[in-house]
Design an enzyme around this catalytic site. Structure first.
Site, PDB file in Angstrom:
ATOM      1  N   PRO A 103       0.854  -1.194   0.000  1.00  0.00           N
ATOM      2  CA  PRO A 103       0.000   0.000   0.000  1.00  0.00           C
ATOM      3  C   PRO A 103       0.892   1.248   0.000  1.00  0.00           C
ATOM      4  O   PRO A 103       1.983   1.218   0.582  1.00  0.00           O
ATOM      5  CB  PRO A 103      -0.782  -0.110   1.314  1.00  0.00           C
ATOM      6  CG  PRO A 103      -0.023  -1.087   2.160  1.00  0.00           C
ATOM      7  CD  PRO A 103       0.783  -1.955   1.249  1.00  0.00           C
ATOM      8  N   GLY A 107       3.614   3.713   5.510  1.00  0.00           N
ATOM      9  CA  GLY A 107       4.675   3.392   6.471  1.00  0.00           C
ATOM     10  C   GLY A 107       5.417   2.112   6.164  1.00  0.00           C
ATOM     11  O   GLY A 107       6.288   1.700   6.924  1.00  0.00           O
ATOM     12  N   LEU A 108       5.098   1.479   5.030  1.00  0.00           N
ATOM     13  CA  LEU A 108       5.800   0.228   4.701  1.00  0.00           C
ATOM     14  C   LEU A 108       6.915   0.449   3.679  1.00  0.00           C
ATOM     15  O   LEU A 108       7.415  -0.496   3.075  1.00  0.00           O
ATOM     16  CB  LEU A 108       4.799  -0.819   4.186  1.00  0.00           C
ATOM     17  CG  LEU A 108       3.713  -1.235   5.175  1.00  0.00           C
ATOM     18  CD1 LEU A 108       2.837  -2.338   4.583  1.00  0.00           C
ATOM     19  CD2 LEU A 108       4.305  -1.714   6.505  1.00  0.00           C
ATOM     20  N   GLY A 109       7.287   1.699   3.491  1.00  0.00           N
ATOM     21  CA  GLY A 109       8.457   2.000   2.671  1.00  0.00           C
ATOM     22  C   GLY A 109       8.247   1.837   1.176  1.00  0.00           C
ATOM     23  O   GLY A 109       9.189   1.539   0.439  1.00  0.00           O
ATOM     24  N   SER A 110       7.006   2.075   0.710  1.00  0.00           N
ATOM     25  CA  SER A 110       6.769   1.850  -0.717  1.00  0.00           C
ATOM     26  C   SER A 110       7.546   2.831  -1.594  1.00  0.00           C
ATOM     27  O   SER A 110       8.050   2.453  -2.655  1.00  0.00           O
ATOM     28  CB  SER A 110       5.267   1.854  -1.019  1.00  0.00           C
ATOM     29  OG  SER A 110       4.845   3.033  -1.599  1.00  0.00           O
ATOM     30  N   SER A 111       7.689   4.076  -1.151  1.00  0.00           N
ATOM     31  CA  SER A 111       8.402   5.029  -2.020  1.00  0.00           C
ATOM     32  C   SER A 111       9.881   4.659  -2.133  1.00  0.00           C
ATOM     33  O   SER A 111      10.464   4.695  -3.220  1.00  0.00           O
ATOM     34  CB  SER A 111       8.223   6.476  -1.546  1.00  0.00           C
ATOM     35  OG  SER A 111       8.970   6.727  -0.392  1.00  0.00           O
ATOM     36  N   ALA A 112      10.489   4.256  -1.019  1.00  0.00           N
ATOM     37  CA  ALA A 112      11.913   3.884  -1.076  1.00  0.00           C
ATOM     38  C   ALA A 112      12.104   2.611  -1.893  1.00  0.00           C
ATOM     39  O   ALA A 112      13.033   2.521  -2.705  1.00  0.00           O
ATOM     40  CB  ALA A 112      12.465   3.690   0.327  1.00  0.00           C
ATOM     41  N   ALA A 113      11.197   1.632  -1.712  1.00  0.00           N
ATOM     42  CA  ALA A 113      11.323   0.386  -2.477  1.00  0.00           C
ATOM     43  C   ALA A 113      11.188   0.681  -3.970  1.00  0.00           C
ATOM     44  O   ALA A 113      11.898   0.100  -4.797  1.00  0.00           O
ATOM     45  CB  ALA A 113      10.268  -0.618  -2.021  1.00  0.00           C
ATOM     46  N   ASP A 154      14.973   3.930   5.063  1.00  0.00           N
ATOM     47  CA  ASP A 154      14.067   3.237   4.130  1.00  0.00           C
ATOM     48  C   ASP A 154      14.802   2.744   2.879  1.00  0.00           C
ATOM     49  O   ASP A 154      14.649   1.592   2.471  1.00  0.00           O
ATOM     50  CB  ASP A 154      12.919   4.172   3.706  1.00  0.00           C
ATOM     51  CG  ASP A 154      11.849   4.298   4.776  1.00  0.00           C
ATOM     52  OD1 ASP A 154      12.121   3.898   5.929  1.00  0.00           O
ATOM     53  OD2 ASP A 154      10.753   4.797   4.475  1.00  0.00           O
TER      54      ASP A 154
END
Ligand code: PMV
Length: 329
Positions: A103, A107-113, A154
């Site tokens: 999502p 807070g699960l780091g999607s932008s960095a991933a 991240d």
């Protein structure tokens, strides 16, 4: 004509201890999870780069040689694409599709991933040799556009995977031996990391006597967490997570929806839990010592609150290229 596709991916993450405090030089612990972001690159049919993300603007294709008309979520990716075009240009332009199991803004780091997976796939596209350190450094430049002055945790965890102890940009790989079930629930309350980091900064500037001891205590909890994670001391990990959550609430980054989710976790037998990431909404993570309780929590959240939760595992897989294949169209 045969066309090469390059598909690279990077994991999302959970911060187990230390978010916000990490911005001020205290340590934090992050683990990569088994949900990933994929960046698939092929040669563009146009003489400009193109980006599509299934989660942004219903998968509309944007040309990435201009910034005026692109969604703001693409600005950081635009930065990466431009950096590659400047240093590694050849006659081809990339056509990039982003797909994600994570999502966004939760807070699960999607932008960095996304930044890490994109960097790796562009390095492959331009046949540039990139070390993990360089991939992380490029992604950090993109993160700065997205988040202001991020700590760098991240992009680091999305690059290396596994578990890391992160302090002032220095990384120590953690040998985590935790035989527990992690459950993540997405509150769906939207929030911005940039704004929440700014909120804490202002609180700290106005009330250092309140905020500094909280940050220090979070740092101590993180250090205690290292031993507990290494020795599979589930009760201690849970206790420290809950303590960390309470301190994050004192910093002003809690939200009533997060507290409600945590109550359901407690009722269903969680050993402990906390918000993860910047807070103010986004995700909550809890640990359980058995699958039945974890499943009961997931069901209860879904039925009583319409909240989607899932169990997840620590993944040792950092950034990687899943496949390079050829297509006949
Ligand atoms: O919510 P996320 O995944 O963007 O994590 C933010 C973590 C913070 O510590 C609040 C900020 C940072 O840069 O480390």
């Amino acid at each position: 004509m045969k066309d090469q596709h390059i598909c690279c991916s990077a994991p999302g993450k959970i911060i187990l201890f230390g978010e916000h405090a990490v911005v001020y030089g205290y340590p934090a612990i992050a683990v990569a999870i088994d949900r990933r972001v994929y960046s698939i690159v092929k040669r563009s049919d146009y003489n400009y780069p193109v980006l599509i993300s299934e989660n942004i603007d219903a998968g509309r294709a944007y040309r990435m040689d201009v910034t005026d008309s692109i969604p703001h979520e693409f600005l950081s990716l635009h930065k990466l694409i431009t950096m590659f075009a400047k240093y590694f240009s050849n006659n081809d332009y990339p056509y990039i599709s982003i797909k994600s199991d994570l999502p966004i803004s939760s807070g699960l780091g999607s932008s960095a991933a996304t930044s890490v997976a994109l960097t790796k796939s562009l390095a492959e596209f331009y046949k540039a040799s990139f070390t993990l350190e360089k991939i992380s450094a490029y992604a950090f430049e993109a993160e700065k556009i997205q988040h202001g002055m991020p700590s760098g945790i991240d992009n680091t965890i999305a690059t290396y995977g596994g578990g890391i102890y992160f302090k002032q940009g220095e990384i120590e790989k953690l040998d985590i031996n935790l035989n527990a079930i992690l459950v993540v629930a997405d509150s769906k309350v939207p929030r911005s990391t940039k704004k929440l980091v700014e909120k804490v900064r202002k609180f700290k500037e106005k009330n250092p006597q309140i905020v500094n001891p909280i940050l220090e205590k979070i740092g101590e909890i993180t250090n205690e967490g290292v031993e507990a994670l290494k020795t599979n001391n589930i009760n201690k990990v849970g206790e420290l997570m809950t303590e960390n959550h309470n301190l994050l609430e004192e910093l002003g980054v809690g939200h009533h929806k997060l507290s409600e989710i945590l109550s359901v976790f407690t009722e269903t037998g969680a050993i402990g839990g906390k918000l993860t990431g910047a807070g103010g909404g986004g995700c909550v993570v809890a640990i359980f010592d058995n699958l039945n309780d974890a499943q009961q929590a997931i069901n209860k959240l879904e039925h009583q609150q319409g909240i989607k939760a899932f169990n997840t595992y620590i993944s040792t897989k950092g950034v990687t290229c899943e496949s390079v294949f050829c297509d006949d169209n």
